[in-house]
Design a protein around this motif. Structure first.
Motif, PDB file in Angstrom:
ATOM      1  N   ASN A 126       0.850  -1.186   0.000  1.00 49.60           N
ATOM      2  CA  ASN A 126       0.000   0.000   0.000  1.00 49.60           C
ATOM      3  C   ASN A 126       0.892   1.243   0.000  1.00 49.60           C
ATOM      4  N   GLU A 133      -2.042   7.639  -0.824  1.00 51.43           N
ATOM      5  CA  GLU A 133      -1.702   6.222  -0.735  1.00 51.43           C
ATOM      6  C   GLU A 133      -2.346   5.473  -1.893  1.00 51.43           C
ATOM      7  N   TYR A 163      -1.854   1.231   6.765  1.00 50.18           N
ATOM      8  CA  TYR A 163      -0.636   2.000   6.523  1.00 50.18           C
ATOM      9  C   TYR A 163       0.509   1.052   6.219  1.00 50.18           C
ATOM     10  N   ARG A 164       0.989   1.084   4.976  1.00 51.06           N
ATOM     11  CA  ARG A 164       2.038   0.190   4.453  1.00 51.06           C
ATOM     12  C   ARG A 164       1.674  -1.264   4.736  1.00 51.06           C
ATOM     13  N   ASP A 165       0.405  -1.591   4.528  1.00 53.97           N
ATOM     14  CA  ASP A 165      -0.074  -2.913   4.921  1.00 53.97           C
ATOM     15  C   ASP A 165      -1.211  -3.355   4.004  1.00 53.97           C
ATOM     16  N   LYS A 249       8.708   2.693   8.901  1.00 58.45           N
ATOM     17  CA  LYS A 249       7.409   3.336   8.801  1.00 58.45           C
ATOM     18  C   LYS A 249       7.378   4.548   9.721  1.00 58.45           C
ATOM     19  N   THR A 252       2.767   6.240  14.421  1.00 62.99           N
ATOM     20  CA  THR A 252       1.614   7.051  14.808  1.00 62.99           C
ATOM     21  C   THR A 252       1.434   6.975  16.319  1.00 62.99           C
ATOM     22  N   LEU A 273      -3.495  13.295  11.576  1.00 61.75           N
ATOM     23  CA  LEU A 273      -4.229  12.397  10.689  1.00 61.75           C
ATOM     24  C   LEU A 273      -5.729  12.616  10.845  1.00 61.75           C
ATOM     25  N   LYS A 279       0.965  11.460  13.196  1.00 59.08           N
ATOM     26  CA  LYS A 279       2.057  10.727  12.534  1.00 59.08           C
ATOM     27  C   LYS A 279       3.356  11.487  12.787  1.00 59.08           C
ATOM     28  N   GLU A 346      10.052  -1.165   7.097  1.00 55.97           N
ATOM     29  CA  GLU A 346       9.168  -1.351   5.943  1.00 55.97           C
ATOM     30  C   GLU A 346       9.549  -2.563   5.106  1.00 55.97           C
TER      31      GLU A 346
END
Length: 350
Positions: A126, A133, A163-165, A249, A252, A273, A279, A346
């Motif tokens: 993602n 994103e 988030y990055r997932d 990453k 947050t 956010l 973040k 990451e």
């Protein structure tokens, strides 16, 4: 289908780590995957899907069968009154897709220009940059089940983006647990690019570009050029200095946690956010701990951006995956000791 034994992977991972695949198959069509699964000697062996190699750290030779995704092609699938739906094959370079859409007058991906890697890897991570994103522009994808050989499609909800997932980063668990890590090979990805496009300009670097140029309402092409310039100034070109892009990453925290950190570190870089959480800029935290330019063996922290770990030994004396991870763990420890924040890498460690 050709099975290549003992294939060097140094050119196939952006860190430039020297390692090899004990067996590798180049996947140029969906039929190549079907051929692997029809082969009695390969059907049941563990498999590792390799895209652009921009988000991995190789800690040794890869023992699972490497499926090197090289499927090509980009096309406009559909145009409606409200949007364009475009499709790119998994083996295309991500940045090439961004440039191609803009060349055709289809905006929406410009904030994610110059992100390294392949289209097929983009939903797994993602990916995102400068306020956009992949999930914000995602339509659907096609993939092949590496157990049954069946093809299937997923929409955004089924991909379970975070988030990055995504669902592709998790093992299945429980009776209803949906996880596709190691179980699927993405072949094609589609994107929904809306015609009522509006620029996304919330990041400080983009605001600086607006101030420098005096342009308050940039076009998608201008944002693309700005993002390319910003990334080229901050981030090393993997073709010159091996790296995997942003290594950690951005963490947050709650508003209370952020207030506590600000009380001690007033200059901490942070962003509000939509859900009320904050973040924090991982690169700022690492830099504040004094890591910029430090090395462990031939792995180092980039001297222009502390979020990026680099191969300082080049192609002749490349860093090892062990050196990269030793450096990463040392950074995690010092950030936790100073800020109480646990940084999460990451890249996938292989």
């Amino acid at each position: 289908m050709l099975v290549e034994p003992n294939t060097p992977l140094q050119a196939h991972n952006s860190f430039g780590i020297s390692a090899k695949a004990l067996q590798l198959v180049r996947v140029r069509t969906e039929a190549d995957v079907q051929a692997v699964l029809a082969d009695a000697a390969l059907r049941d062996v563990p498999k590792f899907v390799l895209g652009g190699g921009s988000n991995i750290v190789l800690t040794g030779d890869v023992k699972p069968l490497v499926l090197k995704v090289e499927i090509k092609g980009m096309r406009l699938v559909e145009e409606t009154d409200k949007a364009w739906v475009v499709e790119a094959a998994a083996g295309e370079k991500w940045h090439d897709l961004v440039a191609w859409t803009l060349d055709n007058g289809w905006p929406g991906l410009e904030n994610m220009a110059l992100i390294p890697g392949s289209v097929g890897a983009s939903p797994v991570q993602n990916i995102g940059a400068y306020g956009v994103e992949l999930q914000d522009r995602f339509h659907s994808l096609d993939a092949i089940d590496l157990t049954t050989g069946q093809t299937f499609s997923l929409d955004a909800a089924q991909c379970a983006f975070g988030y990055r997932d995504s669902v592709f980063k998790h093992e299945s668990s429980g009776q209803n647990g949906l996880g596709l890590a190691g179980k699927a090979l993405i072949t094609r990805v589609r994107f929904l690019l809306r015609k009522d496009w509006k620029p996304v300009l919330g990041y400080l670097d983009l605001e600086r570009k607006m101030a420098e140029t005096g342009i308050s309402q940039p076009t998608a092409q201008q944002i693309f050029e700005w993002v390319c310039a910003i990334r080229q100034a901050k981030l090393p070109d993997p073709a010159i200095i091996g790296n995997a892009g942003s290594f950690f990453k951005n963490p947050t925290v709650t508003q209370d946690q952020c207030d506590d950190i600000i009380a001690r570190e007033p200059k901490v870089v942070h962003y509000l956010l939509d859900d009320g959480r904050i973040k924090l800029a991982a690169g700022w935290l690492i830099d504040a701990c004094g890591w910029k330019g430090k090395t462990v063996g031939n792995a180092g922290v980039y001297d222009k951006q502390a979020l990026v770990l680099v191969n300082v030994g080049g192609k002749e004396h490349p860093c090892t995956g062990g050196e990269v991870m030793t450096l990463a763990k040392a950074i995690q420890t010092s950030v936790y000791e100073r800020f109480g924040i646990r940084l999460e890498p990451e890249p996938v460690v292989v």
